[in-house]
Design a protein around this motif. Sequence first.
Motif, PDB file in Angstrom:
ATOM      1  N   LEU A   1      21.145 -30.490 -78.320  1.00  0.00           N
ATOM      2  CA  LEU A   1      22.250 -31.211 -77.695  1.00  0.00           C
ATOM      3  C   LEU A   1      21.778 -32.164 -76.617  1.00  0.00           C
ATOM      4  O   LEU A   1      20.828 -31.871 -75.883  1.00  0.00           O
ATOM      5  N   PHE A   2      22.474 -33.280 -76.525  1.00  0.00           N
ATOM      6  CA  PHE A   2      22.076 -34.355 -75.626  1.00  0.00           C
ATOM      7  C   PHE A   2      23.323 -34.932 -74.950  1.00  0.00           C
ATOM      8  O   PHE A   2      24.404 -34.974 -75.527  1.00  0.00           O
TER       9      PHE A   2
ATOM     10  N   LEU B   1      19.222 -41.363 -71.439  1.00  0.00           N
ATOM     11  CA  LEU B   1      19.316 -39.919 -71.553  1.00  0.00           C
ATOM     12  C   LEU B   1      19.556 -39.285 -70.187  1.00  0.00           C
ATOM     13  O   LEU B   1      18.818 -39.537 -69.234  1.00  0.00           O
ATOM     14  N   LEU B   2      20.596 -38.451 -70.099  1.00  0.00           N
ATOM     15  CA  LEU B   2      20.869 -37.702 -68.874  1.00  0.00           C
ATOM     16  C   LEU B   2      20.188 -36.344 -68.914  1.00  0.00           C
ATOM     17  O   LEU B   2      19.574 -35.920 -67.924  1.00  0.00           O
ATOM     18  N   LEU B   3      20.333 -35.663 -70.034  1.00  0.00           N
ATOM     19  CA  LEU B   3      19.742 -34.340 -70.173  1.00  0.00           C
ATOM     20  C   LEU B   3      19.796 -33.912 -71.633  1.00  0.00           C
ATOM     21  O   LEU B   3      20.493 -34.529 -72.440  1.00  0.00           O
ATOM     22  N   LYS B   4      19.047 -32.844 -71.938  1.00  0.00           N
ATOM     23  CA  LYS B   4      19.015 -32.341 -73.306  1.00  0.00           C
ATOM     24  C   LYS B   4      18.816 -30.833 -73.279  1.00  0.00           C
ATOM     25  O   LYS B   4      18.238 -30.287 -72.341  1.00  0.00           O
ATOM     26  N   TYR B   5      19.304 -30.188 -74.331  1.00  0.00           N
ATOM     27  CA  TYR B   5      19.110 -28.759 -74.499  1.00  0.00           C
ATOM     28  C   TYR B   5      18.474 -28.510 -75.865  1.00  0.00           C
ATOM     29  O   TYR B   5      19.011 -28.934 -76.899  1.00  0.00           O
ATOM     30  N   PHE B   6      17.348 -27.797 -75.831  1.00  0.00           N
ATOM     31  CA  PHE B   6      16.704 -27.396 -77.074  1.00  0.00           C
ATOM     32  C   PHE B   6      16.701 -25.881 -77.224  1.00  0.00           C
ATOM     33  O   PHE B   6      17.003 -25.350 -78.282  1.00  0.00           O
ATOM     34  N   SER B   7      16.331 -25.180 -76.149  1.00  0.00           N
ATOM     35  CA  SER B   7      16.275 -23.729 -76.202  1.00  0.00           C
ATOM     36  C   SER B   7      16.130 -23.216 -74.780  1.00  0.00           C
ATOM     37  O   SER B   7      16.003 -23.990 -73.831  1.00  0.00           O
ATOM     38  N   GLY B   8      16.181 -21.892 -74.650  1.00  0.00           N
ATOM     39  CA  GLY B   8      15.942 -21.290 -73.339  1.00  0.00           C
ATOM     40  C   GLY B   8      17.196 -21.244 -72.498  1.00  0.00           C
ATOM     41  O   GLY B   8      18.303 -21.037 -73.006  1.00  0.00           O
ATOM     42  N   ASP B   9      17.025 -21.450 -71.209  1.00  0.00           N
ATOM     43  CA  ASP B   9      18.123 -21.375 -70.261  1.00  0.00           C
ATOM     44  C   ASP B   9      19.259 -22.288 -70.716  1.00  0.00           C
ATOM     45  O   ASP B   9      19.062 -23.475 -70.974  1.00  0.00           O
TER      46      ASP B   9
END
Lengths: 119, 114
Positions: free
Chosen positions: B33-34, B46-54
């Motif tokens: 997710l981005f 790009l502000l931020l991204k989620y791949f895994s983890g927290d």
Amino acid sequence: GAGVSQSPRYKVAKRGQDVALRCDPISGHVSLFWYQQALGQGPEFLTYFQNEAQLDKSGLPSDRFFAERPEGSVSTLKIQRTQQEDSAVYLCASSLGASGGGVNTGELFFGEGSRLTVL
Amino acid sequence: AQSVTQPDIHITVSEGASLELRCNYSYGATPYLFWYVQSPGQGLQLLLKYFSGDTLVQGIKGFEAEFKRSQSSFNLRKPSVHWSDAAEYFCAVGALDSNYQLIWGAGTKLIIKP
């Protein structure tokens, strides 16, 4: 260059004209993407290059759309016999890494876009 | 069908107030997710991204987002907005076992009241 550069920024074409949109990615970036962004919508994927190879063109809406990146740097998106529905902002993005079989975990760097208006 | 929904076309907040922009997705694979921001006359950033983890991720400009798998959401937050945050914000989703074809939401335009 410092960022992704696109030209022209604005293009007005008469229906039936051919147009060419240029993208100059960040130097050294392997991946290059073209997106189409209609008014009030998010970007929609058109095509992807890894260096000079066009690995995916599944998003191109018709055979009037053609993209190339012959030397693995600058890319051109060509639209033949433009139609009114082609009016949109065309975005180019590049990233450092390759996007082989998975999501490119690197950041996409976008140009400012080329706004095409077809009359 | 794979999709990203940003339910709010426009949001207006006062400068200094907190902000939450909603993003819901429908995706068959593990989502990546981005959040991107598009300021007037500028390219998407790009502000931020989620791949895994927290599941709470921090981004640039004081933004954060929280991935909630059970709700299929990835909402963007900021505790105190600044006038310079006025822009359009896009949520996007991709998958590791798919490819680089990110699926984008339609965007939320943020308006800041002085």
